[in-house]
Design an enzyme around this catalytic site. Structure first.
Site, PDB file in Angstrom:
ATOM      1  N   LYS A 162      49.881  47.912  39.097  1.00 59.13           N
ATOM      2  CA  LYS A 162      50.925  49.347  39.274  1.00 59.13           C
ATOM      3  C   LYS A 162      51.751  49.434  39.465  1.00 59.13           C
ATOM      4  O   LYS A 162      53.022  50.179  38.880  1.00 59.13           O
ATOM      5  CB  LYS A 162      49.581  49.374  40.147  1.00 59.13           C
ATOM      6  CG  LYS A 162      50.155  51.068  40.513  1.00 59.13           C
ATOM      7  CD  LYS A 162      48.367  51.491  41.785  1.00 59.13           C
ATOM      8  CE  LYS A 162      47.095  50.491  41.553  1.00 59.13           C
ATOM      9  NZ  LYS A 162      46.013  51.420  41.131  1.00 59.13           N
ATOM     10  N   ARG A 188      47.964  51.709  47.426  1.00 56.67           N
ATOM     11  CA  ARG A 188      47.261  51.301  46.779  1.00 56.67           C
ATOM     12  C   ARG A 188      47.374  49.477  46.024  1.00 56.67           C
ATOM     13  O   ARG A 188      48.679  49.969  45.968  1.00 56.67           O
ATOM     14  CB  ARG A 188      46.822  52.156  45.711  1.00 56.67           C
ATOM     15  CG  ARG A 188      46.525  53.162  45.339  1.00 56.67           C
ATOM     16  CD  ARG A 188      46.809  53.680  43.811  1.00 56.67           C
ATOM     17  NE  ARG A 188      46.953  54.980  44.072  1.00 56.67           N
ATOM     18  CZ  ARG A 188      45.946  55.728  44.044  1.00 56.67           C
ATOM     19  NH1 ARG A 188      44.777  55.153  43.270  1.00 56.67           N
ATOM     20  NH2 ARG A 188      46.059  57.656  44.125  1.00 56.67           N
ATOM     21  N   GLY A 229      38.937  48.238  40.794  1.00 62.16           N
ATOM     22  CA  GLY A 229      37.797  48.267  41.749  1.00 62.16           C
ATOM     23  C   GLY A 229      37.602  47.286  42.812  1.00 62.16           C
ATOM     24  O   GLY A 229      36.854  47.704  43.747  1.00 62.16           O
ATOM     25  N   MET A 254      39.449  45.794  44.759  1.00 63.67           N
ATOM     26  CA  MET A 254      40.774  45.560  46.004  1.00 63.67           C
ATOM     27  C   MET A 254      40.909  47.093  46.558  1.00 63.67           C
ATOM     28  O   MET A 254      40.271  47.679  45.935  1.00 63.67           O
ATOM     29  CB  MET A 254      41.853  45.223  46.108  1.00 63.67           C
ATOM     30  CG  MET A 254      41.791  43.451  45.713  1.00 63.67           C
ATOM     31  SD  MET A 254      43.579  43.114  45.282  1.00 63.67           S
ATOM     32  CE  MET A 254      44.198  43.264  44.025  1.00 63.67           C
ATOM     33  N   ARG A 282      48.770  51.357  31.951  1.00 65.40           N
ATOM     34  CA  ARG A 282      48.281  49.989  32.500  1.00 65.40           C
ATOM     35  C   ARG A 282      47.951  49.210  30.609  1.00 65.40           C
ATOM     36  O   ARG A 282      47.496  50.694  30.365  1.00 65.40           O
ATOM     37  CB  ARG A 282      47.121  49.042  33.448  1.00 65.40           C
ATOM     38  CG  ARG A 282      46.171  49.510  33.120  1.00 65.40           C
ATOM     39  CD  ARG A 282      44.846  49.354  34.554  1.00 65.40           C
ATOM     40  NE  ARG A 282      43.990  50.300  34.359  1.00 65.40           N
ATOM     41  CZ  ARG A 282      43.062  50.484  35.839  1.00 65.40           C
ATOM     42  NH1 ARG A 282      43.815  49.756  36.695  1.00 65.40           N
ATOM     43  NH2 ARG A 282      41.839  50.943  35.529  1.00 65.40           N
ATOM     44  N   HIS A 290      32.822  52.437  36.243  1.00 71.18           N
ATOM     45  CA  HIS A 290      32.568  51.301  36.948  1.00 71.18           C
ATOM     46  C   HIS A 290      32.394  49.981  35.564  1.00 71.18           C
ATOM     47  O   HIS A 290      32.563  49.350  35.146  1.00 71.18           O
ATOM     48  CB  HIS A 290      32.656  50.728  38.525  1.00 71.18           C
ATOM     49  CG  HIS A 290      32.186  49.502  38.951  1.00 71.18           C
ATOM     50  ND1 HIS A 290      31.672  49.378  38.786  1.00 71.18           N
ATOM     51  CD2 HIS A 290      33.577  48.369  39.107  1.00 71.18           C
ATOM     52  CE1 HIS A 290      31.227  47.299  38.901  1.00 71.18           C
ATOM     53  NE2 HIS A 290      32.571  47.329  39.475  1.00 71.18           N
ATOM     54  N   SER A 292      39.686  10.840  19.092  1.00 70.18           N
ATOM     55  CA  SER A 292      39.031  11.425  18.918  1.00 70.18           C
ATOM     56  C   SER A 292      38.777  11.857  20.327  1.00 70.18           C
ATOM     57  O   SER A 292      37.955  11.208  21.553  1.00 70.18           O
ATOM     58  CB  SER A 292      37.550  12.604  18.884  1.00 70.18           C
ATOM     59  OG  SER A 292      36.982  13.668  18.503  1.00 70.18           O
ATOM     60  N   CYS A 294      36.870  16.960  20.718  1.00 65.15           N
ATOM     61  CA  CYS A 294      35.653  16.961  19.898  1.00 65.15           C
ATOM     62  C   CYS A 294      34.514  17.120  20.967  1.00 65.15           C
ATOM     63  O   CYS A 294      33.262  17.340  21.323  1.00 65.15           O
ATOM     64  CB  CYS A 294      35.048  15.965  19.166  1.00 65.15           C
ATOM     65  SG  CYS A 294      34.433  14.453  19.793  1.00 65.15           S
ATOM     66  N   TYR A 307      44.171  18.436  15.178  1.00 68.23           N
ATOM     67  CA  TYR A 307      42.674  19.027  15.678  1.00 68.23           C
ATOM     68  C   TYR A 307      42.431  19.356  16.632  1.00 68.23           C
ATOM     69  O   TYR A 307      42.237  18.386  17.391  1.00 68.23           O
ATOM     70  CB  TYR A 307      41.946  19.150  14.116  1.00 68.23           C
ATOM     71  CG  TYR A 307      40.875  17.635  14.576  1.00 68.23           C
ATOM     72  CD1 TYR A 307      39.884  17.771  15.270  1.00 68.23           C
ATOM     73  CD2 TYR A 307      41.697  16.284  14.184  1.00 68.23           C
ATOM     74  CE1 TYR A 307      39.203  16.422  15.592  1.00 68.23           C
ATOM     75  CE2 TYR A 307      41.096  15.464  14.199  1.00 68.23           C
ATOM     76  CZ  TYR A 307      39.747  15.063  14.993  1.00 68.23           C
ATOM     77  OH  TYR A 307      38.327  14.404  15.289  1.00 68.23           O
TER      78      TYR A 307
HETATM   79  C1  PEP Z   1      32.099  14.238  25.155  1.00 69.37           C
HETATM   80  O1  PEP Z   1      31.577  13.232  25.612  1.00 69.37           O
HETATM   81  O2  PEP Z   1      33.165  14.782  25.186  1.00 69.37           O
HETATM   82  C2  PEP Z   1      31.707  14.202  23.631  1.00 69.37           C
HETATM   83  C3  PEP Z   1      32.234  15.124  22.246  1.00 69.37           C
HETATM   84  O3  PEP Z   1      30.714  13.833  23.136  1.00 69.37           O
HETATM   85  P1  PEP Z   1      28.795  13.786  23.886  1.00 69.37           P
HETATM   86  O4  PEP Z   1      29.121  15.034  24.752  1.00 69.37           O
HETATM   87  O5  PEP Z   1      28.511  14.102  22.764  1.00 69.37           O
HETATM   88  O6  PEP Z   1      28.668  12.614  25.224  1.00 69.37           O
END
Ligand code: PEP
Ligand code: MG
Length: 962
Positions: free
Chosen positions: A27, A97, A106, A108, A347, A469, A798, A865, A885
């Site tokens: 603000k 304010r 809203g 605070m 804003r 709100h 991974s 993963c 990745y």
């Molecule tokens: C993990 O542990 O992050 C994973 C991908 O394997 P899982 O969730 O199957 O144990």
């Protein structure tokens, strides 16, 4: 020099600017910037967030030395307005304010009309020529001050707001239907009765001295940073407690000075759909809080033109100027005081995901922003909105035809939701915890309701407009919402909602009744309605809609294609079945990062042989059962390879403890005994043998494959036979066999040897080879720490951050609920580490893992993963860590693609700004050296600054003499 604590603005200039949100709050920074670019704002000043930190550090006390600074800042406001703070003749009144770096609408507190007392109110009455207005402002101020600063809250749950009780009695006594009908004399009485109630309940006198009022109000606003609502909001949005709030003190302007005054809020574009139209609402003769609180339903901004053409023109000009200046959709608050326009706030406007994508893409196409800016503008998480289901139009039309359309309201949060009616936020949270789907319906919502709103599928209010709100929260949380649905009324005691209908009579609905709400059409429908996929899903996944007739899809696709051009991280999906793989490819997967083979065993016809395998008494019996599983797994894998059409597919060998596959009830055990020709006692014994008191840390992951190598053998055989089948059918295949839960290199060596041996056997038998990799998950700390050794065998890593988080914290991922809730509440944790990577702890192990792995094998392919692969902040972290990745669930792929692009762009921008800073520094140094040389040539003596070789040798300052 002491740090500057107060920044003034107004009168066409300001000490601060828009880039100072950390110090001035959103603000304060907005007010400063508007002053700087010539937008009319009432003058004032902002007390910095650092003062908030000082306040808390000193045990919730304002630093003494702030007082003279405050007085000096007030004098500047007095000079600009020509009024005096506490002046009985022409009093300056101010608003106080809150304003954090990110807006927390809203959450605070605010105090308005500060500076009024028994003397100044007379001055205000005389100056304005409107005693009613003056006394109305005074009674509002006393109530607000009492509430916010002195804590005049209801004493019990049943108790009502103490000021509201007095006000209601007063209206009855004067026969007034509305507040506005109360005469001056009633308002005078209210002021003294409010003050008496304050001293009765709080045992303190209402402070008459304006400067005391100001000090108390500033402290109260700082304290409101730590109220329950603000804490809940911070938790929901991952805002650190250390940030604190700034406080802006600003000369009051009055929208309630009569019929030539008013107040409103507007968005420079439509915040629900993103359409390029001025969108907002205003109330005549009202104060700003009346609009935001949604107490009266306001008029549309378009109607301003007919009422006050000149103001409307000024407002449109401000819209244009602000949007071009900020190059973003702005959310503004304005007040018209006797025909004069003032802006009180600007804003960046909160918007639905739908609107965010549209605004970003259209602004890029209008060349207001670059494509890079467009990518950075959209909160990656918000893409979820575009994938959310909507009601099936045909089914909805049928419901409407049956007379089930109950009411219409304003469409504040797009999407479709069905749920059971609840009327209290606490109930929404409690019902949700029991697994119920609920819609929270209320007269209006308030910041206290935040937790319940988060638990509901959607909400429905009777009052308020698109900036109420409920509407703001819906947009921010991505909830379905309808507001301002004035056909609804509530009896909270009876827990019923009445719908007044023009035709068909009133309908009374009880708590628990199913209703459906369409947040795009604003329609409330009786009963539960089925939903259908969003436009994007219809085009991409279901393929039931032509992309050319799908504008939302087109903008979505455009933004993601820009993102794909900007990102370095690849995205893969966690998918176990061909149909999931198909969805993943539609959403842009560049491979499968995790196929959890155990999920396949729950499929049709597979659990039986799986159980046989587990209860087998000898390796021969086990092999016989595995032989039944082999063709089933092979078929699953072949399907995956075909769907992924040449993209890499990471398949993990069996991971969970075996007892997860076994029945645990008597009947199940008996059936299993019968099916396998074993005794019930044998089955029971086997189940008991497999039971572990800590299965997550027990016989699972690679430990299973080591204990029963024949399981790994069967899975690997299925993988390679499937790969060759798919290759023979013309598909390109690239299997990656992944071993779970490796903490020691020898574990991986053991399993990798099995994989390679079986691969050779299959290749020899089939007379054909495929390229493949053997790698490992890094999901226990020891794996990360000894990554260099593990990478001698592993061809890829991974990160399994689900298990890595569990084992790093020593916190069970299955039972984390109560601990987590407490830690979030106590702000020991800012975010759930199972949702967003704990970068300091888990992240440090990942960093070790990457460094170790690549020290051994510089080209090592590394991904993630765990569930974190679809969390934008974690994706950014993975980018910075140099992973190749991220892999996440198919529906989170668009989010991961956008987040990956944002991480790359941010990194590039940071690098560019460092280069610029470096170049500037170099230029400055060269300039100094040139000046020194010139001075030397001219025979003058000069101090040589930093970086002079003389300095390095000659101590603090060396002198060069020609
Ligand atoms: C993990 O542990 O992050 C994973 C991908 O394997 P899982 O969730 O199957 O144990
Ligand atoms: Mg795991």
């Amino acid at each position: 020099m002491a740090t500057k604590r107060i920044y003034s603005f107004g009168g066409g200039k300001a000490d601060g600017n828009k880039d100072m949100k950390d110090v001035l709050g959103g603000k304060g920074a907005g007010l400063a910037e508007m002053s700087n670019i010539g937008i009319p704002v009432p003058p004032g000043f902002t007390i910095t967030t650092d003062v908030c930190t000082e306040y808390y550090r000193a045990g919730k006390k304002l630093p003494r030395s702030l007082e003279p600074e405050l007085r000096a800042a007030l004098r500047k406001v007095e000079a600009l307005t020509g009024k005096g703070f506490g002046d009985a003749g022409d009093p300056l009144l101010v608003s106080v304010r809150s304003g954090a770096r990110v807006s927390m609408p809203g959450m605070m507190d605010t105090v308005l009309n500060l500076g009024l007392n028994d003397r100044t109110v007379e001055g205000l009455a005389a100056r304005s020529g409107n005693p009613r207005f003056a006394w109305d402002s005074y009674r509002r101020f006393v109530a607000m001050f009492g509430d916010v600063v002195l804590g005049m809250k209801p004493e019990t749950k049943e108790d009502r707001d103490p000021f509201e009780v007095i006000l209601t009695a007063k209206k009855e006594a004067f026969g007034a239907a509305h507040d506005a009908d109360l005469p001056v004399e009633a308002l005078r009485e209210l002021v003294s009765e409010f003050k008496a109630e304050i001293s009765r309940r709080k045992k303190v006198a209402f402070p008459e001295e304006p400067f005391d009022q100001l000090l108390a109000a500033v402290g109260a606003v700082f304290r409101s940073w730590d109220n329950d609502r603000a804490i809940a909001y911070r938790q929901l949005n991952g805002i650190p407690a250390e940030w604190g709030t700034a406080v802006s003190v600003q000369a009051m302007v009055f929208g309630n000075m009569g019929d030539d005054s008013g107040t409103g809020v507007a968005f420079t574009r439509n915040p629900a759909t993103g359409e390029d139209e001025f969108y907002g609402e205003f109330l005549v003769n009202a104060q700003g809080e009346d609009v935001v609180a949604g107490i009266r339903t306001p008029q549309k901004i378009g109607e301003l033109q007919a009422k006050w053409a000149d103001v409307s023109r000024q407002l449109l000009a401000a819209r244009e100027k602000l949007e071009h200046h900020y190059r973003d959709m702005q959310d503004i608050e304005f007040t018209i005081e006797r025909g004069r326009l003032y802006l009180l706030q600007t804003r960046s406007g909160k918007r639905t995901g739908l609107a965010a994508v549209r605004i970003a893409v259209e602004m890029a196409e209008q060349r207001l922003i670059s494509r890079e800016d467009a990518i950075l503008r959209v909160d990656a998480e918000a893409l979820n909105h575009l994938l959310r289901p909507v009601f099936d139009e045909a089914k909805k039309a049928a419901a409407v035809k049956e007379g089930r359309l109950l009411a219409k309201g304003l469409p504040a949060g797009p999407g479709a939701a069905s749920g059971r009616l609840v009327f209290f936020a606490e109930d929404a949270a409690a019902w949700r915890a029991k697994g119920e789907q609920v819609v929270l319906a209320r007269h209006e919502t308030s910041p206290e309701d935040i937790r319940g709103m988060a638990a509901a599928e959607g909400f429905l209010t009777a009052f308020g407009g698109m900036t109420s709100h409920a509407a703001l929260v819906a947009r921010q949380m991505g909830k379905v919402a309808i507001v301002g649905c004035d056909a609804l009324s509530f009896d909270y005691h009876a827990r019923t909602m009445t719908v007044t209908r023009r035709a068909g009579g009133d309908v009374v609905l009880k708590e628990g009744h199913w209703i459906s709400i369409d947040g795009l059409a604003g329609e409330v429908i009786d009963g539960r309605l089925e939903t259908r996929p969003s436009e994007v899903v219809e085009v991409l996944v279901e393929k039931t809609r032509d992309a050319r007739s799908a504008p939302t899809y087109q903008r979505f696709a455009k933004l993601l294609s820009w993102a794909d051009g900007a990102r370095r991280l690849k995205v893969r999906a966690n998918a176990d079945q061909p149909d999931q793989a198909r969805v993943a490819v539609a959403f842009g997967a560049q491979g499968i990062g995790l196929c959890r083979t155990e999920h396949m065993f729950f499929g049709e016809g597979k659990i039986g042989p799986m159980r046989e395998m587990i209860v087998a008494a000898t390796p021969e019996e086990r092999r016989a059962a595995l032989a039944k599983l082999l063709p089933l797994q092979r078929e699953d894998f072949r399907g995956l390879f075909v769907e992924m059409a040449g993209r890499p597919v990471t398949i993990r060998t069996l991971d969970p403890p075996l007892h997860e596959f076994l029945p645990h009830d008597e009947e199940g055990m008996r059936a299993l005994a019968e099916a396998t020709g074993k005794s019930v006692v044998h089955v029971e014994e086997r189940i008991e043998e497999l039971a572990e008191s800590n299965p997550m840390l027990g016989n699972r992951g690679c430990r299973l494959g080591i204990a029963y190598p024949e399981i790994t053998e069967m899975q690997v055989r299925a993988i390679f036979e499937a790969a060759i089948d798919a290759a023979e059918a013309g598909a390109r295949v690239e299997p990656e066999v992944m071993i779970p839960l490796v903490g020691m290199a020898k574990e991986l060596d053991h399993q990798a040897a099995v994989v390679r041996r079986v691969a050779q056997e299959v290749f020899a038998a089939r007379g054909r080879k495929v390229r493949y990799l053997v790698g490992t998950m890094i999901e226990v700390p020891r794996g990360a720490v000894t990554a260099a050794e593990i990478a001698r065998t592993a061809e890829f890593f991974s990160f399994g951050t689900n298990d890595l988080t569990q084992t790093t914290f020593g916190l069970s991922r299955d039972d984390v609920g109560p601990v987590l809730a407490r830690y979030l509440e106590e702000e020991i944790l800012a975010v759930d580490p199972f949702v967003s990577i704990d970068q300091d702890g888990v992240g440090a192990l990942m960093r070790l893992g990457v460094a170790g792995g690549r020290a051994t094998r510089p080209e090592l392919k590394i991904g993630i993963c765990g569930e974190h692969g679809g969390d934008p902040a974690s994706v950014g972290f993975c980018h910075r860590l140099g992973l190749d990745y991220v892999s996440c669930s198919p529906y989170r792929l668009p989010i991961a693609r956008l987040a990956a692009a944002q991480a790359a762009l941010r990194e590039a921008r940071e690098a560019a700004s460092k280069r610029r800073a470096g170049a500037n520094g170099k230029r400055a140094r060269e300039g100094r050296i040139a000046r020194d040389a010139k001075a030397a040539r001219n025979g003058k003596t000069r101090d040589v600054a930093v970086a002079s070789p003389a300095k390095k040798r000659g101590g603090r300052r060396a002198q060069v003499r020609a």
